[in-house]
Design a protein around this motif. Structure first.
Motif, PDB file in Angstrom:
ATOM      1  N   PHE A  13      61.230  14.358  46.929  1.00 35.96           N
ATOM      2  CA  PHE A  13      62.405  15.055  47.424  1.00 35.96           C
ATOM      3  C   PHE A  13      62.888  16.103  46.433  1.00 35.96           C
ATOM      4  O   PHE A  13      62.867  15.888  45.226  1.00 35.96           O
ATOM      5  N   GLY A  14      63.362  17.225  46.960  1.00 31.83           N
ATOM      6  CA  GLY A  14      63.974  18.246  46.124  1.00 31.83           C
ATOM      7  C   GLY A  14      65.401  17.851  45.781  1.00 31.83           C
ATOM      8  O   GLY A  14      66.029  17.049  46.477  1.00 31.83           O
ATOM      9  N   ILE A  15      65.901  18.415  44.704  1.00 32.72           N
ATOM     10  CA  ILE A  15      67.263  18.141  44.243  1.00 32.72           C
ATOM     11  C   ILE A  15      67.946  19.469  43.966  1.00 32.72           C
ATOM     12  O   ILE A  15      67.350  20.372  43.378  1.00 32.72           O
ATOM     13  N   VAL A  16      69.201  19.583  44.401  1.00 33.96           N
ATOM     14  CA  VAL A  16      70.033  20.734  44.066  1.00 33.96           C
ATOM     15  C   VAL A  16      71.130  20.224  43.146  1.00 33.96           C
ATOM     16  O   VAL A  16      71.832  19.272  43.475  1.00 33.96           O
ATOM     17  N   GLU A  34      63.109  17.101  51.757  1.00 35.86           N
ATOM     18  CA  GLU A  34      61.713  16.959  51.381  1.00 35.86           C
ATOM     19  C   GLU A  34      61.315  18.108  50.484  1.00 35.86           C
ATOM     20  O   GLU A  34      62.011  19.104  50.398  1.00 35.86           O
ATOM     21  N   SER A  35      60.231  17.972  49.853  1.00 35.59           N
ATOM     22  CA  SER A  35      59.534  19.012  49.097  1.00 35.59           C
ATOM     23  C   SER A  35      60.434  19.852  48.203  1.00 35.59           C
ATOM     24  O   SER A  35      61.488  19.431  47.765  1.00 35.59           O
ATOM     25  N   ASP A  36      59.976  21.053  47.935  1.00 36.64           N
ATOM     26  CA  ASP A  36      60.668  21.949  47.021  1.00 36.64           C
ATOM     27  C   ASP A  36      61.849  22.634  47.689  1.00 36.64           C
ATOM     28  O   ASP A  36      61.809  22.948  48.870  1.00 36.64           O
ATOM     29  N   VAL A  37      62.859  22.913  46.897  1.00 32.47           N
ATOM     30  CA  VAL A  37      63.971  23.728  47.354  1.00 32.47           C
ATOM     31  C   VAL A  37      63.502  25.171  47.282  1.00 32.47           C
ATOM     32  O   VAL A  37      63.088  25.653  46.238  1.00 32.47           O
ATOM     33  N   ARG A  38      63.534  25.857  48.408  1.00 30.87           N
ATOM     34  CA  ARG A  38      62.971  27.207  48.480  1.00 30.87           C
ATOM     35  C   ARG A  38      63.993  28.314  48.278  1.00 30.87           C
ATOM     36  O   ARG A  38      63.681  29.356  47.742  1.00 30.87           O
ATOM     37  N   CYS A  39      65.202  28.130  48.767  1.00 28.49           N
ATOM     38  CA  CYS A  39      66.209  29.184  48.694  1.00 28.49           C
ATOM     39  C   CYS A  39      67.593  28.545  48.602  1.00 28.49           C
ATOM     40  O   CYS A  39      67.847  27.524  49.247  1.00 28.49           O
ATOM     41  N   THR A  52      67.385  25.695  51.527  1.00 34.17           N
ATOM     42  CA  THR A  52      66.243  25.472  52.403  1.00 34.17           C
ATOM     43  C   THR A  52      65.149  24.730  51.640  1.00 34.17           C
ATOM     44  O   THR A  52      64.980  24.917  50.436  1.00 34.17           O
ATOM     45  N   THR A  53      64.446  23.876  52.375  1.00 35.08           N
ATOM     46  CA  THR A  53      63.231  23.264  51.877  1.00 35.08           C
ATOM     47  C   THR A  53      62.121  23.721  52.812  1.00 35.08           C
ATOM     48  O   THR A  53      62.307  24.669  53.562  1.00 35.08           O
ATOM     49  N   HIS A  54      61.003  23.048  52.789  1.00 36.03           N
ATOM     50  CA  HIS A  54      59.886  23.484  53.619  1.00 36.03           C
ATOM     51  C   HIS A  54      60.293  23.656  55.082  1.00 36.03           C
ATOM     52  O   HIS A  54      60.007  24.671  55.695  1.00 36.03           O
ATOM     53  N   SER A  55      60.973  22.679  55.646  1.00 35.15           N
ATOM     54  CA  SER A  55      61.273  22.742  57.078  1.00 35.15           C
ATOM     55  C   SER A  55      62.738  22.476  57.423  1.00 35.15           C
ATOM     56  O   SER A  55      63.071  22.277  58.582  1.00 35.15           O
ATOM     57  N   THR A  56      63.617  22.487  56.433  1.00 30.91           N
ATOM     58  CA  THR A  56      65.010  22.141  56.681  1.00 30.91           C
ATOM     59  C   THR A  56      65.957  23.178  56.100  1.00 30.91           C
ATOM     60  O   THR A  56      65.759  23.674  54.997  1.00 30.91           O
ATOM     61  N   LEU A  57      66.990  23.477  56.869  1.00 31.83           N
ATOM     62  CA  LEU A  57      68.126  24.272  56.411  1.00 31.83           C
ATOM     63  C   LEU A  57      69.305  23.312  56.338  1.00 31.83           C
ATOM     64  O   LEU A  57      69.561  22.562  57.281  1.00 31.83           O
ATOM     65  N   VAL A  78      61.091  27.246  56.488  1.00 28.09           N
ATOM     66  CA  VAL A  78      62.341  27.993  56.469  1.00 28.09           C
ATOM     67  C   VAL A  78      62.331  28.759  55.159  1.00 28.09           C
ATOM     68  O   VAL A  78      62.371  28.168  54.086  1.00 28.09           O
ATOM     69  N   SER A  79      62.225  30.081  55.221  1.00 30.21           N
ATOM     70  CA  SER A  79      62.003  30.890  54.024  1.00 30.21           C
ATOM     71  C   SER A  79      63.263  31.169  53.224  1.00 30.21           C
ATOM     72  O   SER A  79      63.290  31.008  52.016  1.00 30.21           O
TER      73      SER A  79
END
Length: 122
Positions: A13-16, A34-39, A52-57, A78-79
């Motif tokens: 899991f990503g963490i902010v 899940e996964s990396d925090v993208r934005c 955003t992560t791979h598929s979640t906002l 989700v970019s």
């Protein structure tokens, strides 16, 4: 305030993490789905944080940590996300589409298709 997104090597899991830069104090952490925090982006008044992560906002209230919006997409990533200047709407991009969200209702109010992948919005 500073928001930092990462994924520890030992976690799926990503963490902010929110930091008070002036004091160097950690304020709170949010767990991503899940996964990396993208934005990451703050609303214009600083009261909300979108991630955003791979598929979640996900949008959270900065003061309380309460989640105010969640959107999960199967498949395409989700970019990126951007708040409107008045902070009432949020745009999210993925694949060949941009979705616009009304933050008061949490509802998607517009979907704008594009011929090519959309990587950034502002």
């Amino acid at each position: 305030m500073l928001a930092v997104g990462l994924r520890p090597a030992e976690s799926q899991f990503g963490i902010v993490t929110l930091w008070d830069v002036a004091s160097g104090t950690e304020i709170r952490q949010f767990t991503a789905d899940e996964s990396d925090v993208r934005c990451l982006t703050f609303s214009p008044d600083g009261s909300l944080l979108a991630a955003t992560t791979h598929s979640t906002l996900k949008v959270c209230d900065v003061a309380t940590g309460r989640e105010t919006l969640r959107w999960k997409r199967d498949g395409d990533s989700v970019s990126c996300v951007a708040f409107s200047a008045d902070g009432t709407r949020l745009a999210s991009s993925y694949a060949g589409q941009v979705n616009v969200w009304d933050l008061a209702s949490g509802q998607q109010i517009q979907s704008l298709p594009h011929m090519f992948p959309v990587y950034r919005v502002a």
